[in-house]
Write an enzyme that holds these catalytic residues in place. Structure first.
Site, PDB file in Angstrom:
ATOM      1  CD  GLU A 191      -3.077  -0.965   2.186  1.00 20.19           C
ATOM      2  OE1 GLU A 191      -4.100  -1.639   2.032  1.00 20.19           O
ATOM      3  OE2 GLU A 191      -2.885  -0.210   3.164  1.00 20.19           O
ATOM      4  CD  GLN A 232      -6.568  -6.356   5.047  1.00 12.41           C
ATOM      5  OE1 GLN A 232      -5.649  -6.443   4.239  1.00 12.41           O
ATOM      6  NE2 GLN A 232      -7.266  -5.249   5.212  1.00 12.41           N
ATOM      7  CE  LYS A 245      -3.890  -3.485   5.979  1.00 12.73           C
ATOM      8  NZ  LYS A 245      -3.570  -2.636   4.822  1.00 12.73           N
ATOM      9  CB  THR A 249       4.701  -0.499   8.664  1.00 16.38           C
ATOM     10  OG1 THR A 249       3.518  -1.211   9.022  1.00 16.38           O
ATOM     11  CG2 THR A 249       4.330   0.802   7.969  1.00 16.38           C
ATOM     12  CD  GLU A 352      -6.871   0.595  -4.815  1.00 17.33           C
ATOM     13  OE1 GLU A 352      -7.561   1.566  -5.182  1.00 17.33           O
ATOM     14  OE2 GLU A 352      -5.848   0.718  -4.120  1.00 17.33           O
TER      15      GLU A 352
END
Length: 404
Positions: A191, A232, A245, A249, A352
Site C-alpha cells: 500500500e 486479512q 498488517k 511497515t 486494486e
C-alpha cells in the site's frame, strides 16, 4: 562536483534538507544527518564545529530530541542549517562533514511510539468496496464521509527503507474452503502511503484542533503498509486488521519537514457531506499536499498515485485521532492510507491494480497478481517547491524474502 555545489534542479537542494540518522560505513556510531544532494551532512558535527546552541538537539543518535523540541525550535534549526550549507563563509568548516550517500548506512530515524493507519482515499475506498461488496448500493461504508477511518498498528515492526520483508504466515480461508489452513501468505500486497511524524506531544484528556496540526506534526515520509490480503480477509471481521498488517511497515530513512512543503499545499477535494465542527476545515489553510508518487515493482513503474486527491487531510486525521482525549507522544506515526487516484494507473495497491487477482499486471519481462519472493517494491515521490523547484521525498524500498 564539490558537495556544496548541488546541481540545478536537484530535488534535495538547500530548499529541502530532510532529516535522517546515519552511520559512516564501518562505524557503529549514529548521528543526525541532513541530506544535501547526494551527500549527508553530519548535523551534530556541524553544530559543534560552529558553536551552535542546537548541539543538544542535533548531536544525538536519533531525531527524538529535535522532534520533542517543538515548532519554534524546528523552524530555528532549519534556518540555521540552511545558512550552514549556503553561506560561503561556512564552507571550509562544513565540507569535511559532508559524507557521500554511498558511504553511509541509514537507520530508522526516530523511535516509533504509537502507529495508526488511516483509510483516507475515496478512490481506494470505492475500489475496495466494489471488489468486496459488488452488490452494495454504495461502495463506501455509511461512516466513510463523516470521519477518517483508521486502525491501530504495531509500532515495533516499523522498519527503515531497505529492510527485507519476510513473507508472513498465518491462517487463511478462501470462501470455498471448508476449514482454514495455516501457511505463508499467497496474496502479499503493498500500500503506497504517506506517513506523518508527530513531534510535540499533547496531554491525555485534551484534543488537538485542526489549527494546531503544524504545532504537533514535524514532517512526513513515504510509507509502505505491507498487507497479507488472504490473512486479512479471514481475520478482519469484526475488529479489523491484525496479523495481515502487523508483520512489517516500511518507512523512508528521510523525514521531510513540513516547512519544506509550504509550496505544495493544496485544497482537498470538495466535501460532499457536512462535517462536524472538529473536522470542518472550510475556514482553515489548505490541508492537502500535492505529492506526486511513483510505485515501482522490480524497477518497473506500475502506478503513479496523486496524493492531492486524498479526501481526508492529515490535519483532520490528527484531530479525529485525539478528539476522544487520546494523547500524542513524540514519535507517533500515522499513515494516510493507500493513495489511489481515479485512473487505473493511479491505484496504490496490487489489490486494486489486479482487481483482487482477477487481472494480471503485465511487466516488461514478467507478470504478477500479488508479490512473489524476491520482488522489490520502491516508492518515490516529489512535490512542488519554491521558485519552480521540486522537493524530493526519500524513497522507501523493500524486498520480499521467503517465510522463515
Amino acid at each position: 562536483m564539490p558537495p556544496f555545489e548541488v546541481p540545478e534542479g536537484d530535488p534535495f537542494g538547500p530548499h529541502n534538507l530532510p532529516y535522517g540518522v546515519f552511520s559512516p560505513l564501518g562505524s557503529k556510531e549514529r548521528g543526525v544527518g541532513v541530506r544535501l544532494g547526494d551527500h549527508v551532512l553530519d548535523a551534530g558535527g556541524a553544530a559543534r564545529a560552529l558553536g551552535s546552541p542546537y548541539v543538544r538537539l542535533l548531536a544525538c543518535r536519533s531525531l527524538d530530541p529535535l522532534l520533542a523540541a517543538g515548532r519554534t525550535a524546528w523552524s530555528d534549526v532549519r534556518r540555521a542549517i540552511t545558512a550552514w550549507v549556503t553561506v560561503p563563509a561556512h564552507r571550509e568548516t562544513i565540507a569535511p562533514l559532508l559524507h557521500p550517500l554511498s558511504e553511509v548506512t541509514l537507520h530508522l530515524p526516530f523511535e516509533v511510539a504509537d502507529y495508526v493507519d488511516f483509510y483516507a482515499s475515496e478512490n481506494h475506498a470505492r475500489n475496495v468496496g466494489k471488489i468486496f461488496r459488488p452488490d452494495a448500493a454504495d461502495s463506501l461504508t455509511p461512516n466513510w464521509k463523516h470521519l477518517p477511518i483508521g486502525y491501530h498498528g504495531r509500532s515495533g515492526t516499523v522498519v527503515v527503507s531497505g529492510t527485507d520483508v519476510v513473507r508472513p504466515s498465518g491462517q487463511r480461508k478462501a470462501p470455498t474452503d471448508p476449514e482454514p489452513v495455516f501457511g505463508p501468505s499467497v496474496r502479499l500486497d503493498i500500500e503506497a502511503e504517506v506517513g506523518f511524524v508527530v513531534g510535540a506531544p499533547s496531554a491525555m484528556g485534551t484534543s488537538v484542533p485542526l489549527s494546531d496540526f503544524s504545532d504537533h506534526v514535524f514532517g512526513l515520509c513515504l510509507l509502505n503498509d505491507w498487507s497479507a490480503r488472504d490473512l486479512q480477509a479471514w481475520e478482519y471481521v469484526p475488529l479489523g486488521p491484525f496479523l495481515g498488517k502487523s508483520f512489517a511497515t516500511s518507512v523512508s530513512a528521510w523525514i521531510t519537514p513540513l516547512d519544506a512543503l509550504e509550496d505544495a499545499r493544496v485544497p482537498p477535494p470538495s466535501r460532499t457531506h457536512p462535517l462536524l465542527p472538529y473536522l470542518d476545515d472550510s475556514s482553515e489553510e489548505p490541508g492537502g499536499y500535492d505529492l506526486r508518487i511513483s510505485v515501482a515493482l522490480n524497477g518497473h513503474v506500475i502506478s503513479e498515485p496523486p496524493f492531492s486527491t486524498m479526501y481526508w487531510t492529515a490535519a483532520q486525521q490528527l484531530a479525529h485521532m485525539t478528539v476522544n482525549g487520546a494523547s500524542l507522544r513524540t514519535g507517533d506515526l500515522y499513515g494516510s492510507g493507500t493513495v489511489s487516484g481515479a485512473g487505473e494507473r493511479e491505484r496504490g495497491s496490487l489489490l486494486e491494480l489486479t482487481w483482487n487477482g482477477r487481472d494480471t499486471l503485465e511487466l516488461p519481462d514478467d507478470k504478477r497478481t500479488f508479490l512473489e519472493d524476491g520482488d522489490v517494491v520502491t516508492i518515490t515521490a516529489w512535490a512542488p517547491g519554491p521558485n519552480g523547484t521540486q522537493v524530493g521525498l526519500g524513497e522507501v524500498t523493500g524486498r520480499v524474502v521467503p517465510s522463515a
